[in-house]
Design an enzyme around this catalytic site. Structure first.
Site, PDB file in Angstrom:
ATOM      1  N   ASP A 110       0.853  -1.186   0.000  1.00  0.00           N
ATOM      2  CA  ASP A 110       0.000   0.000   0.000  1.00  0.00           C
ATOM      3  C   ASP A 110       0.902   1.255   0.000  1.00  0.00           C
ATOM      4  O   ASP A 110       1.856   1.330   0.781  1.00  0.00           O
ATOM      5  CB  ASP A 110      -0.858  -0.052   1.289  1.00  0.00           C
TER       6      ASP A 110
ATOM      7  N   ASP B 205       2.545   5.258  -5.471  1.00  0.00           N
ATOM      8  CA  ASP B 205       1.746   6.476  -5.284  1.00  0.00           C
ATOM      9  C   ASP B 205       2.555   7.693  -5.717  1.00  0.00           C
ATOM     10  O   ASP B 205       3.227   8.346  -4.917  1.00  0.00           O
ATOM     11  CB  ASP B 205       1.307   6.607  -3.822  1.00  0.00           C
TER      12      ASP B 205
ATOM     13  N   GLU C  16      -1.949   6.113  -8.607  1.00  0.00           N
ATOM     14  CA  GLU C  16      -2.949   7.021  -8.033  1.00  0.00           C
ATOM     15  C   GLU C  16      -2.913   8.355  -8.763  1.00  0.00           C
ATOM     16  O   GLU C  16      -1.851   8.919  -9.015  1.00  0.00           O
ATOM     17  CB  GLU C  16      -2.703   7.244  -6.538  1.00  0.00           C
TER      18      GLU C  16
ATOM     19  N   HIS D  94      -8.019   8.784   4.454  1.00  0.00           N
ATOM     20  CA  HIS D  94      -7.698   7.726   5.422  1.00  0.00           C
ATOM     21  C   HIS D  94      -8.132   8.132   6.830  1.00  0.00           C
ATOM     22  O   HIS D  94      -8.252   9.324   7.125  1.00  0.00           O
ATOM     23  CB  HIS D  94      -6.186   7.464   5.446  1.00  0.00           C
TER      24      HIS D  94
ATOM     25  N   HIS E  88      -9.693   4.376  -2.098  1.00  0.00           N
ATOM     26  CA  HIS E  88      -8.949   4.414  -0.829  1.00  0.00           C
ATOM     27  C   HIS E  88      -9.851   5.046   0.232  1.00  0.00           C
ATOM     28  O   HIS E  88     -10.917   5.578  -0.080  1.00  0.00           O
ATOM     29  CB  HIS E  88      -7.679   5.261  -0.982  1.00  0.00           C
TER      30      HIS E  88
ATOM     31  N   SER F 149     -13.252   2.976   4.685  1.00  0.00           N
ATOM     32  CA  SER F 149     -13.892   2.428   5.882  1.00  0.00           C
ATOM     33  C   SER F 149     -15.241   3.110   6.063  1.00  0.00           C
ATOM     34  O   SER F 149     -15.397   4.285   5.737  1.00  0.00           O
ATOM     35  CB  SER F 149     -13.015   2.658   7.111  1.00  0.00           C
TER      36      SER F 149
ATOM     37  N   ASN G 202     -10.148  -0.145  -0.256  1.00  0.00           N
ATOM     38  CA  ASN G 202      -9.182  -0.183   0.841  1.00  0.00           C
ATOM     39  C   ASN G 202      -9.834   0.065   2.204  1.00  0.00           C
ATOM     40  O   ASN G 202     -10.519   1.073   2.398  1.00  0.00           O
ATOM     41  CB  ASN G 202      -8.114   0.888   0.632  1.00  0.00           C
ATOM     42  N   ILE G 203      -9.558  -0.844   3.128  1.00  0.00           N
ATOM     43  CA  ILE G 203     -10.154  -0.758   4.466  1.00  0.00           C
ATOM     44  C   ILE G 203      -9.102  -1.054   5.532  1.00  0.00           C
ATOM     45  O   ILE G 203      -8.498  -2.132   5.544  1.00  0.00           O
ATOM     46  CB  ILE G 203     -11.320  -1.767   4.601  1.00  0.00           C
ATOM     47  N   ASP G 204      -8.891  -0.103   6.403  1.00  0.00           N
ATOM     48  CA  ASP G 204      -7.958  -0.258   7.519  1.00  0.00           C
ATOM     49  C   ASP G 204      -8.668   0.154   8.814  1.00  0.00           C
ATOM     50  O   ASP G 204      -8.778  -0.613   9.777  1.00  0.00           O
ATOM     51  CB  ASP G 204      -6.726   0.630   7.255  1.00  0.00           C
TER      52      ASP G 204
HETATM   53  P1  13P Z   1      -9.457   3.725   5.824  1.00  0.00           P
HETATM   54  O1  13P Z   1      -8.652   4.554   6.771  1.00  0.00           O
HETATM   55  O2  13P Z   1     -10.740   4.394   5.426  1.00  0.00           O
HETATM   56  O3  13P Z   1      -9.691   2.362   6.324  1.00  0.00           O
HETATM   57  O4  13P Z   1      -8.633   3.591   4.473  1.00  0.00           O
HETATM   58  C1  13P Z   1      -7.534   2.719   4.374  1.00  0.00           C
HETATM   59  C2  13P Z   1      -6.772   2.917   3.116  1.00  0.00           C
HETATM   60  O5  13P Z   1      -7.227   3.544   2.173  1.00  0.00           O
HETATM   61  C3  13P Z   1      -5.412   2.342   3.032  1.00  0.00           C
HETATM   62  O6  13P Z   1      -4.734   2.727   1.880  1.00  0.00           O
END
Ligand code: 13P
Length: 354
Positions: free
Chosen positions: A83, A105, A142, A198, A232, A235, A275-277
């Protein structure tokens, strides 16, 4: 051995109209949650590590965790993705570690703070594509900068992300520029800027079209229908998790994420990687806070960490269902990176620009 390339997985997703969550990992509990969830859902999955994750866990631990995931869950096609690589060199290091996909990126300079220009972005991304495709490794690029359409501010998390105020043009990917970018770089997937960022603090209210530009996805997809789009900062920041955190001693201010139904709309229009973190971080924090409030005498990490793992696994399974990824693991016949490399060489995988 079922490590596959991002390109193979996203091609399958596009042919079958689904999206794939890409979950960030730093530790054992996260990777177990993702793999157990994917296994129960018979689902392929993307596991990604950022520079921050590699620094936290150490690159060799990240590599070994991913390899262990493949050994223990051989039926699950797994993409090992970097990532937000800041330079071609960064990407090369991950390829050497065994990653099957990298993100270059180039929307930011190598410091990953200063917005770059189009020419710089094309140059570094193209260079990365040339090196990677020879090895069958996929590349995500990106175009546009992540940041808030509400405040005009770039986003900065874990020391990465555009600093300061950005123009509306920088915060929204231009469809015409996207055509030129893909044409010149031949990336496999393109991350676009549509007002997401993010972290937990994305929107101060449930987002509407002026601050979460799903329409922009549709315009871009019309221009480059054969390029897989990446969202990206996706979440959903579930309100029930915020409530558990705040009811158990936490202090997270009012905030909103990207609603699942908006992501599903994106998936109908070419979004293939999501993308989910943050959602896994929130699930884990909610579980651990609740555990300690209920049982303040607990000191065995296995007792509370298993709860964080199960909470993250529930989020993983929900997203795999909601994005239509579930049920597809056994429909994918893994191709080695060597086969992917010869497919690139023969020209069968180049994005065709209309
Ligand atoms: P979130 O912070 O919304 O989970 O996004 C994670 C992300 O885009 C990692 O590249």
């Amino acid at each position: 051995m079922a490590i596959i390339s991002l390109r193979q997985l996203l091609d399958h997703a596009a042919e079958n109209n689904y999206g794939v969550p890409a979950f960030n990992v730093n530790n054992l509990e996260q990777i177990r949650a993702i793999m157990e969830g994917a296994y129960e859902m018979n689902s392929p999955v993307i596991v990604q590590a950022s520079a921050g994750a590699r620094k936290y866990a150490g690159p060799k631990f990240i590599k070994s965790m991913m390899e262990a995931a493949v050994d223990e869950f051989p039926s699950i096609p797994l993409v090992m993705h970097q990532d937000h690589g800041g330079s071609t060199d960064d990407c090369k290091k991950c390829i050497d570690l065994g990653f099957s996909s990298v993100m270059m990126d180039g929307s930011l300079l190598e410091d990953q703070k200063t917005p770059s220009d189009f020419e710089y972005n094309v140059k570094v991304t193209k260079e990365t594509v040339e090196i990677s495709h020879k090895l069958g490794v996929s590349v995500e690029g990106e175009l546009g900068c992540l940041g808030s359409l509400e405040t005009g501010m770039g986003e900065k998390e874990d020391g990465v992300g555009a600093e300061g105020v950005l123009s509306h043009e920088q915060l929204l990917t231009d469809p015409e520029e996207a055509v030129n970018f893909v044409n010149q770089t031949q990336v496999d997937a393109l991350a676009i800027a549509i007002g997401t960022s993010h972290g937990a603090y994305k929107f101060t209210r449930p987002p509407t079209g002026d601050i979460l530009a799903i329409e922009r996805i549709k315009e871009i997809h019309k221009r480059i229908p054969n390029t897989h789009l990446v969202m990206h900062g996706s979440s959903s920041v579930p309100q029930d998790l915020l409530k558990i955190i705040n009811d158990n001693g936490g202090n997270i201010k009012e905030t909103y994420g990207v609603p699942v139904k908006e992501i599903q709309e994106g998936i109908k229009h070419g979004v293939r990687k999501v993308n989910i973190d943050t959602d896994l971080r929130l699930a884990s924090t909610a579980a651990i806070r609740r555990h300690f409030v209920k049982d303040p005498a607990q000191f065995d990490p296995r007792k509370y960490l298993v709860e964080t793992k199960d909470a993250m696994k529930r989020v993983v399974m929900n997203r795999l269902k909601e994005f239509g990824t579930a049920g597809n693991a056994d429909k994918i016949k893994p191709l080695s990176l060597t086969v992917m490399a010869s497919n690139y060489l023969s020209g069968t995988l180049s994005p065709k620009i209309n």
